[in-house]
Design an enzyme around this catalytic site. Structure first.
Site, mmCIF file in Angstrom:
data_model
loop_
_atom_site.group_PDB
_atom_site.id
_atom_site.type_symbol
_atom_site.label_atom_id
_atom_site.label_comp_id
_atom_site.label_asym_id
_atom_site.label_seq_id
_atom_site.Cartn_x
_atom_site.Cartn_y
_atom_site.Cartn_z
ATOM 1 C CG ASP A 30 -2.152 0.856 1.026
ATOM 2 O OD1 ASP A 30 -3.265 0.320 1.109
ATOM 3 O OD2 ASP A 30 -1.971 2.061 0.711
ATOM 4 C CE LYS A 35 -5.913 2.381 4.282
ATOM 5 N NZ LYS A 35 -6.556 2.161 2.965
ATOM 6 C CB THR A 86 -12.666 1.797 -8.303
ATOM 7 O OG1 THR A 86 -13.607 0.977 -7.570
ATOM 8 C CG2 THR A 86 -11.523 0.925 -8.770
ATOM 9 N NE ARG A 155 -22.662 -11.393 2.357
ATOM 10 C CZ ARG A 155 -23.321 -12.333 3.032
ATOM 11 N NH1 ARG A 155 -24.561 -12.134 3.425
ATOM 12 N NH2 ARG A 155 -22.739 -13.479 3.311
ATOM 13 C CE LYS A 222 -18.470 -5.993 -6.684
ATOM 14 N NZ LYS A 222 -18.502 -6.539 -5.364
ATOM 15 C CG ASN A 226 -22.586 -5.187 -5.772
ATOM 16 O OD1 ASN A 226 -22.759 -6.276 -5.242
ATOM 17 N ND2 ASN A 226 -21.610 -4.378 -5.426
ATOM 18 C CB CYS A 278 -20.466 -2.048 -2.408
ATOM 19 S SG CYS A 278 -18.851 -2.497 -1.797
ATOM 20 C CE LYS A 281 -17.023 2.020 -4.320
ATOM 21 N NZ LYS A 281 -16.744 1.034 -5.392
ATOM 22 N NE ARG A 345 -16.120 3.284 3.092
ATOM 23 C CZ ARG A 345 -15.270 2.451 2.470
ATOM 24 N NH1 ARG A 345 -14.341 2.908 1.668
ATOM 25 N NH2 ARG A 345 -15.373 1.155 2.667
#
Ligand code: UDX
Length: 447
Positions: A30, A35, A86, A155, A222, A226, A278, A281, A345
């Site tokens: 990262d 982090k 993303t 999840r 994906k 969702n 998720c 967005k 979020r």
């Protein structure tokens, strides 16, 4: 196998740790040094049940390491997972700049074959762009690259068990070599041969379906999955609005619908709607991608519109009960976007509180895990130490997140502390008849 996972957020850290758990050697990378320092010091930058023990054990057993240097991370790796964020852009499109930057650096820094796997949720055609980037910045004459799509279906709150016991594994490939490598990499999960750290009796299930497609189809699976789940939620929320108008009970309607195997009961819980990093967005990104490819996905725009309206519906219900919201004391139980996570979020609870504060109400709130993150998002929020404090002097109490701990509270004590025993149950957590028999003015959703 030697693996590198780039990105140590919700997806990257769970992916890297679980791949180490099933026996691979993983280096997590990262560029956020804080982090990496936290992880190296034994800390975990996110709350995910069971993850901290797994990280500690796999680090101890030498299968999991972390570094801020991408070159160090990919050196020995055959497979490199891209798990960077993303986030949504202003216009709803996905911001792929982090993906592009990592793909470019992998090209520049690689001195041997790499299978580059996009696991972050990315729009269709991203795999093609990653391939082009590796061509342009990689030393194509000496080394080869393959690209694959391997979408995650994790999840929050159950990510570790979702990874180790998935309903399916989807890989999008263009070359048999990539397929072979991913089959080898996931074999312990497909055949359930690893020693499971979460469950005891998981061996008795059959092999996990391993679906191989082309890259574009895998990328679409994906977003389509969702968006379909979000569609189920907006559908049942619309049915809930109708139930309120006709005096039906949406919980009973959902139970009746769910008994049809083709429909299934899951994701038919009416309430404040979907949040999290998720669904909102991914839905907007999917609509945007479709639009850019020449398809107007009107259905999904309506799914998003219905979801946005949930907060307005709750405000309207509060106004119907309280008349004036200004200076009213409103308690809120739950701040995270769903139980068993600290993530706020796109949380409906946060959106609701923002609207209440705008109307001049005094809001007192409590969440078992998300207080810290909520405080960052809402500096003017009165944060309470426990659910009872929230009820103190409240003119109304809203259940915004269905944390199990709220079910075992002494509700008579709660009632005694309130200015008015008014409960608006935004997640249908409580039994309506029981609440009313205790003397609460109780309003659920769709009931
Ligand atoms: C979701 C998908 O489930 C997962 O497969 C994907 O990989 C990532 O996005 P997540 O966002 O972590 O996972 O949470 P999820 O459990 O799906 O809930 C999303 C939101 O929908 C939450 O705000 C939840 O409260 C809401 N929800 C869920 C409902 O309002 N009703 C339901 O019936 C189910």
């Amino acid at each position: 196998m030697q693996i590198c996972v780039v990105g140590t957020g919700y997806v990257g850290l769970v992916t890297g740790t679980c791949l180490a758990e099933i026996g691979h050697h993983v280096v997590g990378v990262d560029d956020d040094r804080r982090k990496i320092d936290t992880l190296k010091a034994g800390g975990i930058p996110i709350y995910e049940p069971g993850l901290d023990e797994l990280v500690a054990r796999n680090r101890q057993e030498g299968r999991l390491a972390f570094t801020a240097e991408l070159k160090e991370g990919i050196e020995a790796a055959t497979v490199v997972f891209i798990c960077v964020g993303t986030p949504p852009l202003e216009d709803g499109d996905a911001d792929l700049s982090a993906v592009e930057k990592v793909a470019r650096r992998i090209g520049e820094l690689s001195s041997s074959y790499k299978l580059v796997v996009e696991k972050s949720t990315v729009p269709v055609h991203t795999g093609m762009w990653i391939e082009k980037t590796l061509m342009v910045y990689g030393h194509r004459e000496q080394i080869e690259f393959d690209v694959a799509s391997n979408p995650e279906f994790l999840r929050e709150g159950t990510a570790v068990s979702d990874f180790l016991h998935p309903d399916r594994i989807v890989v999008g490939v263009e070359h048999p070599r990539a397929e072979r490598l991913l089959l080898e990499l996931y074999e312990p999960i497909v055949n359930r041969t690893f020693t499971c750290p979460v469950h005891t009796n998981c061996r008795d299930a059959g092999p996990v379906p391993f679906l191989v497609t082309d890259i574009r189809s895998a990328e679409l699976i994906k977003h389509a999955s969702n968006s379909f789940l979000a569609t189920k939620i907006s559908f049942i929320n619309s049915v809930a609005d109708l139930c309120e108008l006709v005096g039906a009970d949406v919980e009973l309607v959902a139970a009746g619908m769910g008994l049809d195997r083709r429909i299934g009961r899951a994701f038919l819980n009416a309430g404040l709607g979907f949040g999290g990093f998720c669904f909102p967005k991914d839905l907007q990104a999917f609509v945007k991608i479709a639009e850019k490819c020449g398809h107007d996905f009107r259905l999904l725009r309506e799914v998003d519109r219905i979801n946005q309206a949930r907060i307005r519906q709750m405000i309207r219900k509060l106004r119907d009960q309280l008349w004036i919201l200004k200076d009213k004391v409103i308690g809120v139980w739950g701040l995270s976007f769903k139980p068993d996570t600290d993530d706020v979020r796109y949380s409906p609870a946060i959106a609701l509180i923002k609207q209440l504060l705008t109307e001049g109400a005094v809001v007192r709130a409590y969440d078992p895990k998300a207080m810290e993150k909520a405080r960052e998002a809402l500096p003017s929020l009165v944060c309470c130490q426990n659910p009872y404090e929230v009820a103190s002097g409240a003119d109304a109490l809203v259940v915004a997140t269905e944390w199990r701990e709220f079910e075992s509270l002494d509700l008579m004590q709660v009632k005694g502390m309130m200015q008015r025993p008014l409960i608006l149950d935004g997640r249908n957590l409580f039994d309506r008849e029981k609440m009313r028999s205790m003397g609460f003015e109780y309003l659920g959703v769709g009931r």
